[in-house]
Design a protein around this motif. Structure first.
Motif, mmCIF file in Angstrom:
data_model
loop_
_atom_site.group_PDB
_atom_site.id
_atom_site.type_symbol
_atom_site.label_atom_id
_atom_site.label_comp_id
_atom_site.label_asym_id
_atom_site.label_seq_id
_atom_site.Cartn_x
_atom_site.Cartn_y
_atom_site.Cartn_z
ATOM 1 N N ASN A 109 0.857 -1.342 0.043
ATOM 2 C CA ASN A 109 0.125 -0.031 -0.138
ATOM 3 C C ASN A 109 0.818 1.178 0.027
ATOM 4 O OD1 ASN A 109 0.892 0.059 2.685
ATOM 5 N ND2 ASN A 109 -1.026 -0.329 3.611
ATOM 6 N N SER A 110 2.184 1.094 -0.160
ATOM 7 C CA SER A 110 3.038 2.406 -0.226
ATOM 8 C C SER A 110 2.901 2.730 -1.642
ATOM 9 C CB SER A 110 4.489 1.865 -0.054
ATOM 10 O OG SER A 110 4.784 1.367 0.987
ATOM 11 N N GLY A 111 3.377 4.107 -1.748
ATOM 12 C CA GLY A 111 3.024 4.750 -3.082
ATOM 13 C C GLY A 111 4.061 4.356 -4.046
ATOM 14 N N PRO A 112 3.674 4.889 -5.366
ATOM 15 C CA PRO A 112 4.657 4.290 -6.346
ATOM 16 C C PRO A 112 5.931 4.995 -6.306
ATOM 17 C CG PRO A 112 2.564 5.035 -7.220
ATOM 18 C CD PRO A 112 2.388 5.343 -5.840
ATOM 19 N N GLU A 113 6.044 6.111 -5.694
ATOM 20 C CA GLU A 113 7.674 6.778 -5.469
ATOM 21 C C GLU A 113 8.220 6.096 -4.486
ATOM 22 O OE1 GLU A 113 4.638 8.563 -2.589
ATOM 23 O OE2 GLU A 113 4.341 7.980 -4.654
#
Length: 224
Positions: A109-113
C-alpha cells in the motif's frame, strides 16, 4: 551513461507484477528484466538474469519469498539486493526476511514513489526500511528491561575484526534511528561524503552487506 538498474519482479499475482512493471519502467534508469510467480522460479531466474534488485512477495506457491530470499542470498553467482514487498505488515515476515538477508521491507500500500526509491536505494548498496519498521526492529533487539536480573546475559558476543571508532559508533547509533546520510551529516556537522565513508567502514567491520543488516547486527549485539 550508466547502465539501468536491472529488476526482477516476483509475485504470484500477474496484475500486481504488471503494475510494478509500469511504475518502474517509466523511469529512465530502471528496467525490468524478468518476472516470476513462485519462489522457485525466482531462485532460477535470479541465477540466469543476474538482476541488481529483486522485488519479492512473501506468500507464493511452491516456495515462499522468505526461503527464496535465503537461497538467492546464499547463491555465489547472484549479487542482487532483495526488497520484500508484501501486503502483510507482520513482525514474523519482517524479522524472517531480515534474517534471510533481505535489504528492504516495503508494504504494497506504499506509494509508487516508494517502490522506485526502494529500487534505487538498494541498487546503490544501501538498505531501506520504513521508519515505523525500523522502530519495531529497535524494539525487538533493544536492551532487555531493567527487571531482568542479568541484562547482558542475552547479548551474544560479536567479534569485530577492528573496533569501531567513536565517530563510527555515533554514525551507527544514528543509523538505528533510520536517519538518512543527509540527516546524519547535519546532526554531526560533517559532509555527506564523510558519512558515506564512515558507513562503508562500519559495514566492513561488522561484516554487513548494507545498512539494514548493520542496524540488525548492532541492535542484536548491543552495539547501539
Amino acid at each position: 551513461m550508466t547502465d539501468p538498474i536491472r529488476v526482477l519482479l516476483v509475485d504470484d499475482h500477474a496484475m500486481l507484477r504488471a503494475g510494478f512493471r509500469t511504475i518502474l519502467e517509466i523511469q529512465p534508469d530502471i528496467t525490468v528484466v524478468g518476472e516470476a510467480s513462485t519462489g522457485a522460479e525466482a531462485v532460477a531466474q535470479a541465477s540466469v538474469l543476474k538482476p541488481d534488485v529483486i522485488c519479492m512477495d512473501v506468500q507464493m506457491p511452491d516456495m515462499d519469498g522468505i526461503e527464496a530470499t535465503r537461497q538467492i542470498v546464499a547463491a555465489p553467482e547472484v549479487h542482487a539486493a532483495i526488497a520484500i514487498v508484501t501486503t502483510f505488515d507482520r513482525d514474523d515476515y519482517l524479522f524472517s526476511a531480515l534474517d534471510a538477508g533481505a535489504s528492504g521491507f516495503l508494504l504494497k500500500n506504499s506509494g509508487p514513489e516508494d517502490l522506485v526509491a526502494a529500487v534505487r536505494v538498494l541498487a546503490a548498496g544501501d538498505g531501506m526500511l520504513a521508519p515505523e519498521v525500523t522502530r519495531r526492529v529497535v524494539q525487538r533487539f533493544a536492551t532487555p528491561a531493567a527487571t531482568e536480573s542479568a541484562p547482558t546475559a542475552s547479548r551474544p558476543a560479536l567479534t569485530l575484526a577492528e573496533p569501531l571508532t567513536d565517530r563510527e559508533a555515533e554514525v551507527l547509533e544514528l543509523l538505528t534511528e533510520a536517519m538518512s546520510n543527509a540527516e546524519i551529516a547535519a546532526r554531526l556537522f560533517i559532509g555527506e561524503a564523510t558519512v558515506k565513508t564512515h558507513i562503508s567502514r562500519i559495514l566492513q567491520k561488522l561484516g554487513a552487506g548494507d545498512r539494514v543488516q548493520a542496524v540488525v547486527l548492532a541492535l542484536r549485539h548491543g552495539l547501539a
